[in-house]
Design an enzyme around this catalytic site. Structure first.
Site, short mmCIF file in Angstrom:
data_model
loop_
_atom_site.label_atom_id
_atom_site.label_comp_id
_atom_site.label_asym_id
_atom_site.label_seq_id
_atom_site.Cartn_x
_atom_site.Cartn_y
_atom_site.Cartn_z
N GLU A 1 0.82 -1.21 0.00
CA GLU A 1 0.00 0.00 0.00
C GLU A 1 0.86 1.26 0.00
O GLU A 1 0.50 2.28 -0.60
CB GLU A 1 -0.93 0.00 1.21
CG GLU A 1 -1.99 -1.08 1.19
CD GLU A 1 -3.07 -0.84 0.15
OE1 GLU A 1 -2.74 -0.63 -1.03
OE2 GLU A 1 -4.25 -0.88 0.51
N THR B 1 -4.94 7.14 -5.98
CA THR B 1 -5.06 7.24 -4.53
C THR B 1 -4.21 8.38 -3.99
O THR B 1 -4.65 9.16 -3.13
CB THR B 1 -4.63 5.92 -3.87
OG1 THR B 1 -5.45 4.86 -4.37
CG2 THR B 1 -4.78 6.00 -2.35
#
Length: 315
Positions: A128, A180
């Site tokens: 991530e 993101t």
């Protein structure tokens, strides 16, 4: 075993009001990942379908967690990873998390499971960080644990699985990209105290509603007064989708992760079908191609994949 193939499912982060702390695992869509043991310390990334993936493992969301795993084990082992990437990056439904979680769960199985689920989440968070620059767990936790999870804390890591009544998820993924990292950059650095208090109440209400199987409380709590007002401007059709889905009976919903996907929760499958149709109609009218998914909550997370009959089993 030297080789394993797994299904790495999509996830929905935030669940409207729970920014970076709540997540839900879905049955569809899912990546298919094949992981093979090597007798050196290399991690080799390959695409199964020609989708362009970063081949430097340190820059790949599946590769970075495996490099960390190899460091922790301190053995002469490595991995070949072949990915069929059905969850496209920038979709808002946990593309990076599927790669990261799928890789570490598969590798852990091949190694006779030396790592706990919490330890796998910690490893997957390195993927991530590659994707967004931040080690968040709201996608990788439900992808590894299955179901709905609450990330009470990152440091130290504290993950609480949340029980829930039957829920159906409708998702629309308009074919635009919201990165993101970009979606995080536009967020305000400070929030009004009155908004923070309202958000805390909604998070607590949503968790309580799920655990008490109270659909009314779930519906009332699916409200975001901090993140959604800022991010929704990046998603054409968002206001219409939400309005029309609520009109046909959805409990509520909002932006999936950082977008552009939008999700809605329903108490029954027939309502979820109506919701999915409304989503499709909105984007057809806008002339924007969109993928539509309808799913139960996936209570297992990453599972073994049997391509002969598409069966799966818990790892």
């Amino acid at each position: 075993m030297k080789t394993i193939k797994v299904k790495a499912p999509a996830t929905i982060a935030n669940l409207v009001c729970g920014f970076d702390v709540l997540g839900l695992c879905t049955e569809v869509p899912f990546d298919i990942m094949e992981v093979r043991l090597r007798d050196d310390r290399e991690v080799i990334i390959k695409s199964a379908d020609g989708y362009p993936l970063p081949t430097d493992p340190a820059l790949n969301t599946a590769g970075a967690p495996l490099l960390e795993m190899i460091k922790k084990l301190d053995k002469d082992i490595g991995f070949d990873v072949i990915i069929q990437k059905n969850i496209k990056p920038g979709s808002g439904i946990g593309s990076s998390a599927a790669s990261a979680a799928g890789a570490v769960v598969a590798a852990n199985f091949l190694l006779n499971q030396p790592f706990t689920k919490d330890e796998l989440v910690r490893l997957a968070m390195f993927g991530e960080k590659v994707a967004s620059g931040v080690k968040h767990a709201d996608n990788v936790a439900p992808c590894i644990y299955g179901g709905i999870t609450l990330v009470r804390s990152i440091f130290p890591l504290d993950i609480i699985p949340i029980t829930a009544p039957p829920l159906y998820v409708s998702i629309v993924h308009p074919q635009i990209e919201v990165r993101t990292a970009d979606a995080r950059q536009i967020l305000r650095k400070e929030v009004l105290l009155k908004n923070a208090v309202k958000q805390w109440g909604n998070i607590a209400g949503l968790v309580a509603g799920l655990m008490k199987e109270d659909y009314g409380l779930i519906s009332r709590s699916l409200e975001d007064v901090i993140i959604e007002p800022v991010r929704s401007v990046l998603i054409p059709g968002f206001v219409d989708v939400k309005k029309k889905c609520l009109q046909v009976g959805a409990l509520g919903g909002g932006i999936s992760g950082s977008g552009p996907s939008i999700f809605m929760l329903s108490a029954d499958e027939s309502t979820a079908t109506l919701v999915a149709q409304e989503m499709e109609d909105v984007y057809q009218q806008l002339g924007i191609p969109a993928h539509i998914y309808k799913s139960n909550i996936n209570c297992q997370g990453v599972t073994l994949f049997d391509e002969t009959n598409d069966n799966h089993a818990v790892l």
